[in-house]
Design a protein around this motif. Structure first.
Motif, mmCIF file in Angstrom:
data_model
loop_
_atom_site.group_PDB
_atom_site.id
_atom_site.type_symbol
_atom_site.label_atom_id
_atom_site.label_comp_id
_atom_site.label_asym_id
_atom_site.label_seq_id
_atom_site.Cartn_x
_atom_site.Cartn_y
_atom_site.Cartn_z
ATOM 1 N N SER A 1 34.411 34.760 46.164
ATOM 2 C CA SER A 1 34.772 35.480 47.381
ATOM 3 C C SER A 1 34.881 34.518 48.555
ATOM 4 O O SER A 1 35.765 34.655 49.392
ATOM 5 C CB SER A 1 33.781 36.599 47.656
ATOM 6 N N SER A 2 34.015 33.505 48.609
ATOM 7 C CA SER A 2 34.110 32.596 49.755
ATOM 8 C C SER A 2 35.339 31.710 49.649
ATOM 9 O O SER A 2 35.991 31.430 50.650
ATOM 10 C CB SER A 2 32.835 31.765 49.908
ATOM 11 N N VAL A 3 35.678 31.298 48.414
ATOM 12 C CA VAL A 3 36.896 30.493 48.247
ATOM 13 C C VAL A 3 38.120 31.309 48.646
ATOM 14 O O VAL A 3 38.969 30.865 49.419
ATOM 15 C CB VAL A 3 37.045 29.996 46.788
ATOM 16 N N SER A 4 38.172 32.555 48.134
ATOM 17 C CA SER A 4 39.380 33.316 48.448
ATOM 18 C C SER A 4 39.418 33.680 49.928
ATOM 19 O O SER A 4 40.487 33.723 50.532
ATOM 20 C CB SER A 4 39.519 34.552 47.558
ATOM 21 N N GLN A 5 38.235 33.875 50.526
ATOM 22 C CA GLN A 5 38.221 34.184 51.952
ATOM 23 C C GLN A 5 38.711 32.995 52.778
ATOM 24 O O GLN A 5 39.545 33.137 53.661
ATOM 25 C CB GLN A 5 36.791 34.519 52.357
ATOM 26 N N THR A 6 38.198 31.816 52.452
ATOM 27 C CA THR A 6 38.583 30.620 53.191
ATOM 28 C C THR A 6 40.092 30.394 53.098
ATOM 29 O O THR A 6 40.769 30.204 54.110
ATOM 30 C CB THR A 6 37.857 29.386 52.612
ATOM 31 N N GLY B 1 30.913 32.086 44.473
ATOM 32 C CA GLY B 1 31.884 31.182 45.080
ATOM 33 C C GLY B 1 33.272 31.770 45.203
ATOM 34 O O GLY B 1 34.045 31.369 46.074
ATOM 35 N N SER C 1 45.092 28.068 45.955
ATOM 36 C CA SER C 1 43.911 28.928 45.911
ATOM 37 C C SER C 1 43.985 29.835 44.698
ATOM 38 O O SER C 1 42.982 30.080 44.037
ATOM 39 C CB SER C 1 43.767 29.736 47.193
#
Ligand SMILES: Nc1ncnc2c1ncn2[C@@H]1O[C@H](COP(=O)(O)OP(=O)(O)OP(=O)(O)O)[C@@H](O)[C@H]1O
Ligand SMILES: [Mg+2]
Lengths: 249, 365
Positions: B239-244, B237, B36
């Motif tokens: 914030s959603s990548v790091s959140q996932t 993208g 990530s």
């Protein structure tokens, strides 16, 4: 017995037995479920003496020697070992008392299952604050030899017979050169011949090294190796003169 | 005598299996965080490593540099805001290019070499200083080689190699603004005016970037200022990548802690008789607690070593297209956190040990 008289002379000199139990009572639980396991027991033992404690099952033998060995605190009364008041000690003090001054052979021979016979001895040797590994290793080998376990020393308890385990437990109790040796039914798991041998060994250890020993037993035949006999019945302790057979046997 | 290690030696299978289980979980934590991290870096590197403290977009940009349009004259207005030390325009577009690996997409950046906004992460060579010179973050590019823009066939001479300067997971080439403008004009001769996408700002020493960003927005109508971390977080993208990934990593982490905690609790409960016996023979509670701590530590060390080897192997084996490397700080941080939380889980065991009544060893029922 010569040692006995020597010990008595010694007591007369100092005027104080090494172990003194005075009016000790132990009550388990509270209210109407309370059980008084030991009631107002008093006894004194001199250095070099080996005494036996007789009594039927449930009479309070284990409770009494547990209090003497610093495993249990009496409800009332005092216990003195040498110049230490065992009955006044904190939990922490009792822990080091057990590590340094008391050798306990428990009723069911209890060894650490993942340690070899030799390691079981060495472990307790590492408990006192100032211990010496070399001295401990030498003593462990000596004790194992005396107990006839030299060639079983590197076996874990699972690989030992009941009698061998019992002897390892005795070795462990003697390991730290304790002032007081407490033995709870050493012969229960042994046949008569082996039982006799083990008791003789204990008696010899007490005499030779000037210790104090208390042995709980059901077996009247073992009494001949001891200097004094106490009987306990429903928590009441009496000194037996050795002529009348103890109650319950 | 160290009873804790002796026990582990006698019960190799049991502790071996636990170590493998923990190793797999630590592996997952490390692998997912490394991946990530690399992914996010490839999305954000160009902005994150930019030589600037604040980025200015147009207010209508919706926080996205590619949606931002600014008149080049705004640069001077921004430079006049108190707290701004240097302001430089940045323009970017996506174009086709002939790359060392063949034809592909390229994010072309124009910047002012004398102002804020130069790319960071220079690994080799220098930044461009003349027309059609470029510094690139392109796999396989070397100093002296040429990148050709398509379809205009404008050649860019590589003078510097950058790392961590990718954008939207695409390779990047940085040129000076005049070269950038010439390239756009060449492909679209009718374009009346070439806007900037952002203005990079270096703040004066001691000035707070967030405050300066706010002041710029107030002083220059139609602009919004962002601190660099803020601008990075708002890249679409990210914030959603790091959140996932954060959720995945967190869950794996929690599972490994629970596994360790329960394993040692079970082990402790199974060994209650032994612990009671040891307490009765004069071992202190602290000593027994230490043996639990030693065992947890040993398991975490063995498991971590195995996990690092696994991650290393996996990264070598899998070629994912984005540059991935194992970060020692991440490894040490993860291992330390696993260890710390495992010890906390070990408190369950230690509480059981504390509750032991040594008298029960004597068998007075
Ligand atoms: N932890 C305890 N709580 C309540 N009662 C207890 C406890 N331990 C022992 N007792 C009771 O105290 C009495 C004395 O027990 P103790 O174990 O001292 O007897 P004992 O003489 O050693 O018996 P045995 O020969 O069977 O070992 C018994 O009635 C027993 O049920
Ligand atoms: Mg008993």
């Amino acid at each position: 017995m010569t040692t006995n008289t020597a010990a008595e002379a010694d007591v007369q000199k100092t005027g104080r037995p090494i172990l003194e139990v005075l009016n000790v009572t132990k009550t388990y639980g509270e209210g109407h479920t309370a059980v008084t396991a030991v009631a107002d027991a008093s006894l004194s033992v001199e250095e070099g003496q080996f005494v036996s404690l007789l009594g039927p099952s449930g009479s309070g033998k284990t409770t009494l020697i547990s209090m003497i060995g610093g495993l249990l605190t009496p409800t009332s009364g005092t216990i003195r070992l040498g110049d230490q008041m065992v009955s006044d000690m904190t939990k922490k003090e009792l822990t080091s008392l057990r590590a340094e001054r008391v050798g306990f052979v428990f009723q069911s021979s209890n060894l650490v299952p993942f340690l070899t016979a030799r390691e079981n001895l060495l472990y307790v040797a590492s408990l006192p604050k100032n211990h010496n590994r070399k001295v401990a290793a030498k003593r462990a080998d000596e004790l194992l030899g005396e107990l006839g376990l030299s060639d079983r020393a590197n076996n874990i308890p699972e690989k030992l017979s009941g009698g061998e385990r019992q002897r390892v437990a005795i070795g462990r109790a003697l390991m730290n050169d304790p002032d007081l040796i407490l033995v709870d039914e050493p012969t229960a798991a042994l046949d008569t011949a082996l039982g006799r041998q083990v008791v003789q060994l204990l008696a010899r250890e007490v005499k030779q090294r000037g210790k104090t020993g208390i042995m709980v037993t059901h077996d009247l035949r073992m009494v001949e190796y001891t200097d004094q006999v106490f009987e306990i019945l429903d928590g009441h302790l009496t000194k037996s003169d050795g002529t009348t057979p103890p109650a319950g046997h | 005598m160290n009873i804790a290690l002796l026990e582990m030696r006698r019960a190799k299978l049991r502790f071996g299996l636990l170590s493998v289980a923990v190793a797999l979980l630590v592996f997952l934590v490390l692998f997912l965080s490394t991946l990530s991290g690399a992914l996010i870096e490839s999305f954000t590197g160009a902005i994150k490593n930019l030589n600037a403290d604040v980025l200015v977009y147009s207010s209508s940009a919706r926080d996205n540099i590619q949606g931002s349009r600014l008149n080049p004259t705004v640069t001077a207005q921004v430079a006049d805001v108190p707290g701004v030390a240097s302001a430089g325009g940045i323009a970017t577009t996506t174009t086709s290019a002939q790359l060392p690996s063949g034809k592909g997409d390229l994010a072309l950046f124009g910047f002012d070499p004398n102002k804020a906004g130069a790319p960071g992460g220079l690994k080799e060579g220098r930044l461009p200083s003349a027309t059609n010179e470029t510094a690139v973050d392109i796999a396989g590019a070397t100093i002296g080689s040429t990148i050709t823009l398509l379809p205009t066939n404008i050649p860019l001479k590589v003078v510097g190699i950058l790392s961590g300067a990718q954008f939207s997971a695409a390779p990047t080439a940085y040129v000076d603004l005049p070269s950038y403008q010439a390239a756009i004009k060449a492909s679209n001769p009718n374009v009346p005016f070439i806007p900037l996408n952002a203005i990079a700002v270096q703040t004066e020493p001691g000035a707070d970037p967030a405050t300066v960003a706010g002041q710029i927005a107030k002083a220059v109508p139609g602009t919004t200022g962002y601190t660099i971390p803020d601008a990075v977080a708002k890249i679409p993208g990210v914030s959603s990548v790091s959140q996932t990934f954060g959720i995945l990593v967190g869950m794996t982490f929690v599972i490994s802690i629970v596994v360790i905690g329960f394993f040692f609790l079970i082990l402790t409960v199974q060994k209650m008789r032994v612990f009671t016996l040891l307490r009765a023979t004069g071992a202190s509670t602290g000593r027994l607690a230490r043996s639990v701590i030693v065992q947890i530590t040993a398991v975490v060390i063995v498991a971590s070593a195995v996990a690092v080897l696994l991650v290393w192997g996996a990264l070598k084996g899998a070629s994912s297209g984005i540059p991935v490397s194992l970060d020692p700080t991440l490894v040490l941080g993860t291992v330390f956190a696993v260890w710390l939380f495992s010890l906390a889980a070990g408190l369950l065991s230690i509480r059981r040990i504390r509750s032991i009544d040594p008298a029960t060893a004597a068998g007075a029922r």
